[in-house]
Design an enzyme around this catalytic site. Sequence first.
Site, PDB file in Angstrom:
ATOM      1  N   LEU A  39       9.311 -10.686 -10.396  1.00 51.89           N
ATOM      2  CA  LEU A  39       9.013  -9.540 -11.563  1.00 51.89           C
ATOM      3  C   LEU A  39       7.509  -9.728 -11.453  1.00 51.89           C
ATOM      4  O   LEU A  39       6.885 -10.178 -12.588  1.00 51.89           O
ATOM      5  CB  LEU A  39       9.673 -10.136 -12.789  1.00 51.89           C
ATOM      6  N   ASP A  63      10.164 -16.762  -6.812  1.00 56.98           N
ATOM      7  CA  ASP A  63       9.269 -16.463  -5.958  1.00 56.98           C
ATOM      8  C   ASP A  63       9.669 -16.576  -4.582  1.00 56.98           C
ATOM      9  O   ASP A  63      10.215 -17.624  -4.236  1.00 56.98           O
ATOM     10  CB  ASP A  63       7.919 -17.378  -6.280  1.00 56.98           C
ATOM     11  N   THR A 137       7.597  -0.915   7.250  1.00 54.86           N
ATOM     12  CA  THR A 137       7.032   0.464   6.871  1.00 54.86           C
ATOM     13  C   THR A 137       6.589   1.151   8.040  1.00 54.86           C
ATOM     14  O   THR A 137       6.312   0.205   9.162  1.00 54.86           O
ATOM     15  CB  THR A 137       5.977   0.213   6.097  1.00 54.86           C
ATOM     16  N   ASP A 138       6.341   2.327   8.078  1.00 54.53           N
ATOM     17  CA  ASP A 138       5.720   3.006   9.236  1.00 54.53           C
ATOM     18  C   ASP A 138       4.138   2.558   9.231  1.00 54.53           C
ATOM     19  O   ASP A 138       3.762   2.868  10.404  1.00 54.53           O
ATOM     20  CB  ASP A 138       6.106   4.489   9.032  1.00 54.53           C
ATOM     21  N   GLU A 139       3.605   2.306   8.478  1.00 58.64           N
ATOM     22  CA  GLU A 139       2.219   1.958   8.287  1.00 58.64           C
ATOM     23  C   GLU A 139       2.001   0.840   9.513  1.00 58.64           C
ATOM     24  O   GLU A 139       0.902   0.756   9.657  1.00 58.64           O
ATOM     25  CB  GLU A 139       1.632   1.418   6.857  1.00 58.64           C
ATOM     26  N   TYR A 163      -2.431  -4.580   3.770  1.00 56.97           N
ATOM     27  CA  TYR A 163      -1.083  -4.321   3.338  1.00 56.97           C
ATOM     28  C   TYR A 163      -0.545  -4.225   4.645  1.00 56.97           C
ATOM     29  O   TYR A 163       0.551  -4.970   5.104  1.00 56.97           O
ATOM     30  CB  TYR A 163      -0.810  -3.171   2.543  1.00 56.97           C
ATOM     31  N   LYS A 167       2.300  -6.802   6.604  1.00 58.03           N
ATOM     32  CA  LYS A 167       3.740  -6.117   7.001  1.00 58.03           C
ATOM     33  C   LYS A 167       4.107  -6.270   8.194  1.00 58.03           C
ATOM     34  O   LYS A 167       4.990  -6.835   8.956  1.00 58.03           O
ATOM     35  CB  LYS A 167       4.013  -4.650   6.475  1.00 58.03           C
ATOM     36  N   LYS A 202       1.066   4.785  -7.403  1.00 57.88           N
ATOM     37  CA  LYS A 202       1.506   5.485  -6.283  1.00 57.88           C
ATOM     38  C   LYS A 202       1.142   6.830  -6.337  1.00 57.88           C
ATOM     39  O   LYS A 202       1.343   7.503  -7.403  1.00 57.88           O
ATOM     40  CB  LYS A 202       2.687   5.178  -5.516  1.00 57.88           C
TER      41      LYS A 202
END
Length: 357
Positions: A39, A63, A137-139, A163, A167, A202
């Site tokens: 959270l 966590d 992610t695609d990033e 980021y 990932k 976003k």
Amino acid sequence: MNFKRNILITGGAGFIGSHVVRLMVNKYPEYRIINLDKLTYAGNLANLNDVEDRPNYRFVKLDICDFEQLYALMQELRIDGVIHLAAESHVDRSIKEPFTFARTNVMGTLSLLQAAKCYWESLPEGFTGKRFYHISTDEVYGALEFDDRLFTEQTPYNPHSPYSASKAASDHFVRAYHDTYGLPIIVTNCSNNYGPYQFPEKLIPLFINNIRLRRPLPVYGRGENVRDWLYVEDHARAIDLIFHAGKTAETYNIGGFNEWKNIDLIRVIIKTVDRLLGNPEGYSDELITFVKDRAGHDLRYAIDSTKLQRELGWEPSLQFEEGIEKTVRWYLDNEAWIEQVTSGEYARYYEAMYHDR
Ligand code: NAD
Ligand code: DAU
């Protein structure tokens, strides 16, 4: 009650995670769905009000960096499947706080991998019937030029932001746990999601909310960057399908073949919000404000999801125009949710972002 499966979903109080939890709690009453979430500012249990009383749903505040607690929880709840979505997910924040991203996305993923490995190895049947599904992610593939082909599962990793670097590192750890220890993993790389319950930092929810409040719409650079958009419920359906039917150790790209230049998308959002609010056409165009570009701003993402469509028969269910209409309506109808999640810590962050410009 004895459940057929005990599935741990991390990050279930976030945007995509809440859609995955909702889908699985509703679709599989025979499974116990455990939503594990720290959270952070991005996690909100109000995203799951409609399922919180279900007998097959349980929330645990934890966590993912806490290996000891994760291991104990897996033992206690006899976890046999993990769907891992918990992450720091906003590129602009990663530019300001890279350590937070390395901690959660890399060390957190490693703790979760190690907890699953140790617990499953301790069982008589070992890894049989287990699955560790990592959402990426695609990033991680980097950035495309306008005339490049799409990202496929063979595209080499070339991340640019803290980021996407975090990932990519977590994806490498997940695959290393398969290659080294035989952990039954699966990885998917998805394009930009949109839809209800996305935190309004976003692009799409931020701009809908700013139009509603008649605030400026901060377009980075010239708005030329391209993103490939998928409705979040279509991503959740893909995750369900791949969790059950995907091949161990495989990677699947997920995307809707739906590329939009930011400025064109922004004009669709303005038009839709103005129409639904009863404003004359063009009323909110004046809110468009070109601002300093994002550092290291990736020019274009575009994902080729042919493998998923061919091998598992998935395809997006919503046309983009329909998805945007649903999304805009949801944010306009859920002002209280926006007020709740944007109070406090986010309000200070937003002010700081603007102050920096
Ligand atoms: P989000 O930021 O909305 O939610 C992340 C959730 O993770 C929050 O509930 C947060 O409280 C939780 N979390 C963060 N740190 C944690 C920690 N240390 N321990 C436990 N929980 C923690 O993110 P999202 O947009 O829903 O993305 C979910 C996943 O999907 C991420 O892994 C992201 O990289 C990936 N992804 C997102 C998109 C997208 O367009 N949003 C596209 C492709 C992939
Ligand atoms: O591609 C998948 C990724 O999509 C996910 O892995 C990330 O978690 C998710 O945040 C998203 O990353 P983006 O950086 O593409 O999304 P964002 O909504 O931040 O920005 C979309 C585009 O809009 C991008 O080109 C930057 C631009 N933008 C964004 C914001 C917030 C603006 O022009 N102005 C803004 O205020």
